[in-house]
Design a protein around this motif. Structure first.
Motif, PDB file in Angstrom:
ATOM      1  N   SER A 122       0.861  -1.181   0.000  1.00 47.58           N
ATOM      2  CA  SER A 122       0.000   0.000   0.000  1.00 47.58           C
ATOM      3  C   SER A 122       0.896   1.229   0.000  1.00 47.58           C
ATOM      4  O   SER A 122       0.495   2.322  -0.305  1.00 47.58           O
ATOM      5  CB  SER A 122      -0.930  -0.009   1.215  1.00 47.58           C
ATOM      6  N   ARG A 123       2.143   0.961   0.336  1.00 53.01           N
ATOM      7  CA  ARG A 123       3.092   2.064   0.345  1.00 53.01           C
ATOM      8  C   ARG A 123       4.503   1.477   0.214  1.00 53.01           C
ATOM      9  O   ARG A 123       4.829   0.502   0.877  1.00 53.01           O
ATOM     10  CB  ARG A 123       2.934   2.815   1.665  1.00 53.01           C
ATOM     11  N   LEU A 124       5.306   2.089  -0.630  1.00 50.34           N
ATOM     12  CA  LEU A 124       6.669   1.617  -0.841  1.00 50.34           C
ATOM     13  C   LEU A 124       7.589   2.837  -0.832  1.00 50.34           C
ATOM     14  O   LEU A 124       7.273   3.848  -1.438  1.00 50.34           O
ATOM     15  CB  LEU A 124       6.748   0.911  -2.203  1.00 50.34           C
ATOM     16  N   PRO A 125       8.713   2.751  -0.102  1.00 48.66           N
ATOM     17  CA  PRO A 125       9.622   3.899  -0.062  1.00 48.66           C
ATOM     18  C   PRO A 125       9.996   4.345  -1.468  1.00 48.66           C
ATOM     19  O   PRO A 125      10.301   3.508  -2.328  1.00 48.66           O
ATOM     20  CB  PRO A 125      10.840   3.354   0.689  1.00 48.66           C
ATOM     21  N   ALA A 126       9.955   5.635  -1.709  1.00 53.49           N
ATOM     22  CA  ALA A 126      10.295   6.159  -3.029  1.00 53.49           C
ATOM     23  C   ALA A 126      11.806   6.127  -3.214  1.00 53.49           C
ATOM     24  O   ALA A 126      12.553   6.323  -2.258  1.00 53.49           O
ATOM     25  CB  ALA A 126       9.793   7.590  -3.153  1.00 53.49           C
ATOM     26  N   PRO A 127      12.267   5.862  -4.429  1.00 54.54           N
ATOM     27  CA  PRO A 127      13.714   5.870  -4.667  1.00 54.54           C
ATOM     28  C   PRO A 127      14.261   7.283  -4.471  1.00 54.54           C
ATOM     29  O   PRO A 127      13.621   8.248  -4.871  1.00 54.54           O
ATOM     30  CB  PRO A 127      13.821   5.422  -6.124  1.00 54.54           C
ATOM     31  N   PRO A 128      15.419   7.387  -3.841  1.00 58.26           N
ATOM     32  CA  PRO A 128      16.038   8.697  -3.628  1.00 58.26           C
ATOM     33  C   PRO A 128      16.282   9.400  -4.957  1.00 58.26           C
ATOM     34  O   PRO A 128      16.394   8.754  -6.005  1.00 58.26           O
ATOM     35  CB  PRO A 128      17.358   8.344  -2.941  1.00 58.26           C
ATOM     36  N   GLU A 129      16.378  10.709  -4.892  1.00 57.51           N
ATOM     37  CA  GLU A 129      16.651  11.544  -6.056  1.00 57.51           C
ATOM     38  C   GLU A 129      17.802  10.977  -6.894  1.00 57.51           C
ATOM     39  O   GLU A 129      18.834  10.618  -6.353  1.00 57.51           O
ATOM     40  CB  GLU A 129      17.007  12.959  -5.549  1.00 57.51           C
ATOM     41  N   GLY A 130      17.585  10.924  -8.181  1.00 59.80           N
ATOM     42  CA  GLY A 130      18.663  10.488  -9.068  1.00 59.80           C
ATOM     43  C   GLY A 130      18.755   8.987  -9.231  1.00 59.80           C
ATOM     44  O   GLY A 130      19.645   8.481  -9.898  1.00 59.80           O
ATOM     45  N   THR A 131      17.837   8.271  -8.595  1.00 57.81           N
ATOM     46  CA  THR A 131      17.873   6.819  -8.737  1.00 57.81           C
ATOM     47  C   THR A 131      16.502   6.308  -9.165  1.00 57.81           C
ATOM     48  O   THR A 131      15.509   7.015  -9.056  1.00 57.81           O
ATOM     49  CB  THR A 131      18.228   6.131  -7.409  1.00 57.81           C
ATOM     50  N   GLU A 132      16.501   5.084  -9.636  1.00 53.74           N
ATOM     51  CA  GLU A 132      15.233   4.446  -9.927  1.00 53.74           C
ATOM     52  C   GLU A 132      15.291   3.021  -9.399  1.00 53.74           C
ATOM     53  O   GLU A 132      16.372   2.469  -9.190  1.00 53.74           O
ATOM     54  CB  GLU A 132      14.946   4.449 -11.425  1.00 53.74           C
ATOM     55  N   VAL A 133      14.120   2.457  -9.174  1.00 54.28           N
ATOM     56  CA  VAL A 133      14.054   1.121  -8.612  1.00 54.28           C
ATOM     57  C   VAL A 133      14.334   0.095  -9.698  1.00 54.28           C
ATOM     58  O   VAL A 133      13.654   0.048 -10.718  1.00 54.28           O
ATOM     59  CB  VAL A 133      12.661   0.853  -8.007  1.00 54.28           C
ATOM     60  N   ALA A 134      15.372  -0.703  -9.492  1.00 56.69           N
ATOM     61  CA  ALA A 134      15.698  -1.749 -10.450  1.00 56.69           C
ATOM     62  C   ALA A 134      14.856  -2.983 -10.163  1.00 56.69           C
ATOM     63  O   ALA A 134      14.406  -3.680 -11.063  1.00 56.69           O
ATOM     64  CB  ALA A 134      17.177  -2.097 -10.371  1.00 56.69           C
ATOM     65  N   ARG A 135      14.625  -3.225  -8.898  1.00 50.51           N
ATOM     66  CA  ARG A 135      13.908  -4.432  -8.516  1.00 50.51           C
ATOM     67  C   ARG A 135      13.593  -4.344  -7.032  1.00 50.51           C
ATOM     68  O   ARG A 135      14.313  -3.697  -6.280  1.00 50.51           O
ATOM     69  CB  ARG A 135      14.816  -5.645  -8.777  1.00 50.51           C
ATOM     70  N   VAL A 136      12.525  -4.967  -6.619  1.00 49.58           N
ATOM     71  CA  VAL A 136      12.213  -5.049  -5.198  1.00 49.58           C
ATOM     72  C   VAL A 136      12.205  -6.523  -4.812  1.00 49.58           C
ATOM     73  O   VAL A 136      11.373  -7.291  -5.285  1.00 49.58           O
ATOM     74  CB  VAL A 136      10.837  -4.428  -4.871  1.00 49.58           C
ATOM     75  N   ASP A 137      13.170  -6.892  -4.000  1.00 55.77           N
ATOM     76  CA  ASP A 137      13.250  -8.286  -3.561  1.00 55.77           C
ATOM     77  C   ASP A 137      12.503  -8.456  -2.257  1.00 55.77           C
ATOM     78  O   ASP A 137      12.779  -7.759  -1.287  1.00 55.77           O
ATOM     79  CB  ASP A 137      14.705  -8.700  -3.354  1.00 55.77           C
ATOM     80  N   VAL A 138      11.580  -9.400  -2.244  1.00 48.95           N
ATOM     81  CA  VAL A 138      10.859  -9.707  -1.016  1.00 48.95           C
ATOM     82  C   VAL A 138      11.082 -11.177  -0.699  1.00 48.95           C
ATOM     83  O   VAL A 138      10.712 -12.052  -1.480  1.00 48.95           O
ATOM     84  CB  VAL A 138       9.352  -9.424  -1.160  1.00 48.95           C
ATOM     85  N   VAL A 139      11.714 -11.437   0.409  1.00 49.64           N
ATOM     86  CA  VAL A 139      11.966 -12.813   0.837  1.00 49.64           C
ATOM     87  C   VAL A 139      11.300 -13.038   2.187  1.00 49.64           C
ATOM     88  O   VAL A 139      11.635 -12.386   3.179  1.00 49.64           O
ATOM     89  CB  VAL A 139      13.468 -13.113   0.948  1.00 49.64           C
ATOM     90  N   ILE A 140      10.348 -13.949   2.200  1.00 42.99           N
ATOM     91  CA  ILE A 140       9.649 -14.279   3.434  1.00 42.99           C
ATOM     92  C   ILE A 140      10.342 -15.497   4.026  1.00 42.99           C
ATOM     93  O   ILE A 140      10.275 -16.599   3.472  1.00 42.99           O
ATOM     94  CB  ILE A 140       8.163 -14.583   3.147  1.00 42.99           C
ATOM     95  N   ARG A 141      11.037 -15.279   5.122  1.00 43.58           N
ATOM     96  CA  ARG A 141      11.792 -16.374   5.733  1.00 43.58           C
ATOM     97  C   ARG A 141      10.881 -17.177   6.628  1.00 43.58           C
ATOM     98  O   ARG A 141      10.242 -16.637   7.528  1.00 43.58           O
ATOM     99  CB  ARG A 141      12.954 -15.822   6.553  1.00 43.58           C
ATOM    100  N   LEU A 142      10.862 -18.479   6.397  1.00 46.11           N
ATOM    101  CA  LEU A 142       9.956 -19.351   7.137  1.00 46.11           C
ATOM    102  C   LEU A 142      10.708 -20.206   8.138  1.00 46.11           C
ATOM    103  O   LEU A 142      11.816 -20.655   7.885  1.00 46.11           O
ATOM    104  CB  LEU A 142       9.207 -20.277   6.169  1.00 46.11           C
ATOM    105  N   ARG A 143      10.048 -20.401   9.237  1.00 45.54           N
ATOM    106  CA  ARG A 143      10.602 -21.240  10.289  1.00 45.54           C
ATOM    107  C   ARG A 143       9.569 -22.348  10.515  1.00 45.54           C
ATOM    108  O   ARG A 143       8.364 -22.097  10.528  1.00 45.54           O
ATOM    109  CB  ARG A 143      10.738 -20.391  11.547  1.00 45.54           C
ATOM    110  N   ARG A 144      10.013 -23.571  10.649  1.00 47.82           N
ATOM    111  CA  ARG A 144       9.097 -24.686  10.896  1.00 47.82           C
ATOM    112  C   ARG A 144       8.530 -24.522  12.292  1.00 47.82           C
ATOM    113  O   ARG A 144       9.240 -24.163  13.221  1.00 47.82           O
ATOM    114  CB  ARG A 144       9.871 -26.016  10.789  1.00 47.82           C
TER     115      ARG A 144
END
Lengths: 145, 145
Positions: A122-144
Motif C-alpha cells: 500500500s506504500r513503498l519507499p520512493a527511490p532517492p533523487e537520481g535513482t530508480e528502482v531496479a527491482r524489489v526483492d521480497v523474501v519471506i523467511r519461514l521457520r518450521r
DNA sequence: CTATGTGCAAATCTTTTGCAGGCTA
DNA sequence: TAGCCTGCAAAAGATTTGCACATAG
C-alpha cells in the motif's frame, strides 16, 4: 532429490531449445541439457549451481561444474534467469524473471515462489533523487513450527 | 571511506560498552573497539567484515580480521546485529535489528536503510501450513539514473 | 573458417576453524 | 584459576579464470 529417472525427454528438449532460441543464445549441447532441465517441464524452478550440476549428472548428461556456473551466468545475462540472493553462501537462480516474492525455508535452505498475487504494497519507499528502482526483492523467511 | 580521523572518543566508547553490557557480552578490548565503531555515534550502520576491519585499522586500533568475523557472528547471536544478505558475495551487518526495508545501491554496492514508515503491505502471502514467518526481507535495488 | 563455448585445474575471495597463548570474571 | 577470546595461518566453500581444444554458424 527429484525423481528417480530424471532423464530428458523430447518435449523437455524442445522446450529448452525454444527457450534458448527466444533469447538468441547459441544452443550448444551443454546449454540444451541445462535448458531442458530448467524449463523442460514448464514449471518454475529454483536451482543452485550445485543442484543443477547434480541434476545434469543424474540425467546421464555430462556437463562440467565450471560450465554450469558459466552457463547460469550467461542465462542471467541473456535475461533467461534471475539471480536471487537469500543465503549469502550460495546463489539461487530462478526461471521466473518477473518481480515476485519468495519463501525461504530456513531449515532446508530451500527457495520457493510465494504467491505473487497475495503480495501488495500500500506504500513503498520512493527511490532517492537520481535513482530508480531496479527491482524489489521480497523474501519471506519461514521457520518450521 | 568515512571520515579522515575516525578515532574513538570517550562518548563512543561508553556507548559501545553499554551496548555490549546490555546484551551480556563479555567486553574484551577488541569487542569494545568494534562496538564503539558500530554504535559510537548513535547512528545506524551497515558494515561488512572488511569495512569494519578497515574502520578499526583506520581508528588506530588493532583487531585481526578473523576476530572481526567471529565478533560479528557473536554480536548477531547475541541479538545485537542483524545479518542482511543482498549481494551473495558478501554479508552485511546492520545495527538496527527490527524488521525494516533496505536500499541497495547497485553501482556502489552500498546498503542503507529505507524509511520503514513508508513501507506498508496491504497484503502479504500467508506462511504455508506448519510454518511461521521468521522475517520478511525487503530490499529495494536502486539503479543510478 | 572464426568466434564462441567447454573442460580441467588452478586461482580468488569470503568466511570458518584449529590451536597456542592471553585475558576476563 | 577456568573458561572464553584472540590471532595467526591453514582450511573450506563457492565461484571465476587461464588456456588448450572443440564446435556452431
Amino acid at each position: 532429490m527429484d525423481e528417480n529417472a530424471p532423464s530428458i525427454d523430447d518435449a523437455a528438449a524442445d522446450r529448452g531449445n525454444a527457450w534458448l532460441a527466444r533469447a538468441g543464445v547459441r544452443p550448444t549441447r551443454q546449454r540444451a541439457v541445462l535448458a531442458a532441465l530448467l524449463v523442460g517441464d514448464g514449471r518454475d524452478r529454483h536451482v543452485t549451481a550445485e543442484s543443477l550440476f547434480a541434476a545434469a549428472r543424474d540425467s546421464g548428461e555430462s556437463v562440467s561444474l565450471a560450465t554450469v556456473y558459466n552457463t547460469l551466468r550467461a542465462f542471467c545475462d541473456a535475461g533467461l534467469l534471475q539471480e536471487v540472493t537469500v543465503d549469502g553462501t550460495r546463489s539461487y537462480f530462478d526461471t521466473r524473471i518477473e518481480d515476485h516474492p519468495h519463501f525461504y525455508w530456513e531449515d532446508t535452505q530451500e527457495l520457493t515462489d510465494a504467491p505473487a498475487q497475495e503480495l501488495r504494497f500500500s506504500r513503498l519507499p520512493a527511490p532517492p533523487e537520481g535513482t530508480e528502482v531496479a527491482r524489489v526483492d521480497v523474501v519471506i523467511r519461514l521457520r518450521r513450527r
